[in-house]
Design a protein around this motif. Sequence first.
Motif, short mmCIF file in Angstrom:
data_model
loop_
_atom_site.label_atom_id
_atom_site.label_comp_id
_atom_site.label_asym_id
_atom_site.label_seq_id
_atom_site.Cartn_x
_atom_site.Cartn_y
_atom_site.Cartn_z
N ALA A 148 -2.54 -2.17 1.81
CA ALA A 148 -1.34 -2.32 2.63
C ALA A 148 -0.91 -0.98 3.22
O ALA A 148 -0.52 -0.90 4.40
CB ALA A 148 -0.21 -2.92 1.80
N GLN B 193 -3.21 -0.03 6.01
CA GLN B 193 -3.03 -0.88 7.19
C GLN B 193 -1.78 -0.48 7.98
O GLN B 193 -1.75 -0.60 9.20
CB GLN B 193 -2.95 -2.34 6.77
CG GLN B 193 -4.28 -2.92 6.31
CD GLN B 193 -4.15 -4.33 5.77
OE1 GLN B 193 -3.05 -4.78 5.40
NE2 GLN B 193 -5.26 -5.05 5.71
N ARG B 194 -0.76 -0.01 7.28
CA ARG B 194 0.49 0.34 7.93
C ARG B 194 0.46 1.74 8.53
O ARG B 194 1.13 1.99 9.54
CB ARG B 194 1.65 0.25 6.94
CG ARG B 194 2.00 -1.15 6.49
CD ARG B 194 3.07 -1.09 5.41
NE ARG B 194 4.25 -0.37 5.86
CZ ARG B 194 5.12 0.22 5.02
NH1 ARG B 194 4.92 0.20 3.73
NH2 ARG B 194 6.17 0.83 5.50
N PHE B 195 -0.29 2.64 7.91
CA PHE B 195 -0.25 4.04 8.33
C PHE B 195 -1.66 4.60 8.49
O PHE B 195 -2.62 4.09 7.92
CB PHE B 195 0.51 4.88 7.29
CG PHE B 195 1.92 4.44 7.04
CD1 PHE B 195 2.92 4.74 7.96
CD2 PHE B 195 2.25 3.73 5.90
CE1 PHE B 195 4.23 4.33 7.74
CE2 PHE B 195 3.56 3.32 5.68
CZ PHE B 195 4.55 3.62 6.59
N CYS C 231 4.30 9.26 4.58
CA CYS C 231 4.30 8.28 5.67
C CYS C 231 5.70 7.78 5.99
O CYS C 231 6.04 7.53 7.15
CB CYS C 231 3.38 7.11 5.30
SG CYS C 231 1.62 7.55 5.23
N ASN D 198 1.55 10.01 12.03
CA ASN D 198 2.41 8.84 11.89
C ASN D 198 3.80 9.08 12.45
O ASN D 198 4.70 8.26 12.26
CB ASN D 198 2.52 8.45 10.40
CG ASN D 198 1.22 7.90 9.86
OD1 ASN D 198 0.84 6.77 10.13
ND2 ASN D 198 0.50 8.72 9.09
#
Length: 445
Positions: free
Chosen positions: A144, A147-149, A169, A198
Amino acid sequence: MRRILIIDDNPAVGQALTLLLSLHDIVAEVALTPEAGLAALDRRPADVVIQDMNFSADTTSGAEGAALFRAIRERQPDLPVILLTAWTRLEAAVELVKAGAADYLAKPWDDAKLLATIENLLELAESTREVARLRDERRRRRVALAQRFDLSGIVYASDAMERTLELACQVARSDLPVLITGPNGSGKERIATTVHVNSAVRDGAFVAVNCGALPADLIETELFGAEGGAYTSAIKSRDGRFDAADNGTLFLDEIGTLPLAGQVKLLRVLESGRFERVGSTRTRHVRVRVISATNADLKTMVRDGRFREDLYYRLNVIEVVVPPLAQRRDDVLALAEHFLAGRPGLVDAARAALLAHAWPGNVRELKNVIERAALLARGGPVTPELLGLPAAELAPTPRNLGEPSRDAVVAALARADGVVARAAVALGLSRQALYRRMDRYGIAG
């Protein structure tokens, strides 16, 4: 509920074991034939199997028991199996133990020894399930996060590094200054890169400056630029690092080495985004995300008058701590395999040696050690001798595995997914010897 499957063609044996186990809150199911035992396993999993070695009065070879054991292993390779022997040749049981059986006991068995073996195996099974659950949960979290960062290709396996990356992040989306602290070689610049990619200025430049490598008399010129003729060698105007990082990120490494005069100007830029080039009175304006890093104790430097207190608090709006490699042991083997880059891997003793080393030089030291060892290995696997670590810190080799360290035992169990039989083979120990060391080191399961 803890469950034992008993496979024995003698009903009296099944009854006696069922009664014994019930006194210790262990549920037992009895199957009188190998076929019935395998069917019972297919219907419902068991934590441990106790199986007879002979199912025929005409032979003492143990062939039926060996065939049953192999069938169980095919269905559930990690299921602990205890062998009960009566007339079977001892050699047959020993061979099956070498093949992965948990233990063997002679009939009539010793109740205390059988119960101790079962309890150890049940604890191990419970521990293995918990390890698997935590591993799956950790894997989901990391998937997860990735996938987000954008994690900038950082390789990690430890919870400590996961927490560091999560914080980096999370703070990346703000435009606040970030101070990254940690020892040399721990990966502070990689964390700074992660913050940048990011952030809202990820499409801008990422400009890294090692403040400790800049001559003291040129720091202001390097950071803020200079006009032509500002000093003897300044033939023409030149941009500084702040100019280069406009609409991007400026990473100031070793910020604790910045002289006090440079600290004053840096503070002004952080507060207003404005500065003047050396030799100029014209004020310039930039939009720069500043990330700084240090291995020094800035609080002590503030107290000693070597670092401005107002600058410290301006830089340290958000602090991201990168732990030393010694505090994130789970990263050692993951990083080592990454640095090998697909080349032949590490033998078990080399893995244990890597885990036992203190890594004062952190990730940088590990990278150098692995790359050197891979070169010396000439295409073969990496052995402890090739690592070049201090002899006192080398784990035992397969020829001398009589007393493995706690780290070596933990590493072997981890690689074997908690299966003691596999770990014992890797360490060159008997299963009972490994259990004794686990008890001594306080390793549950």
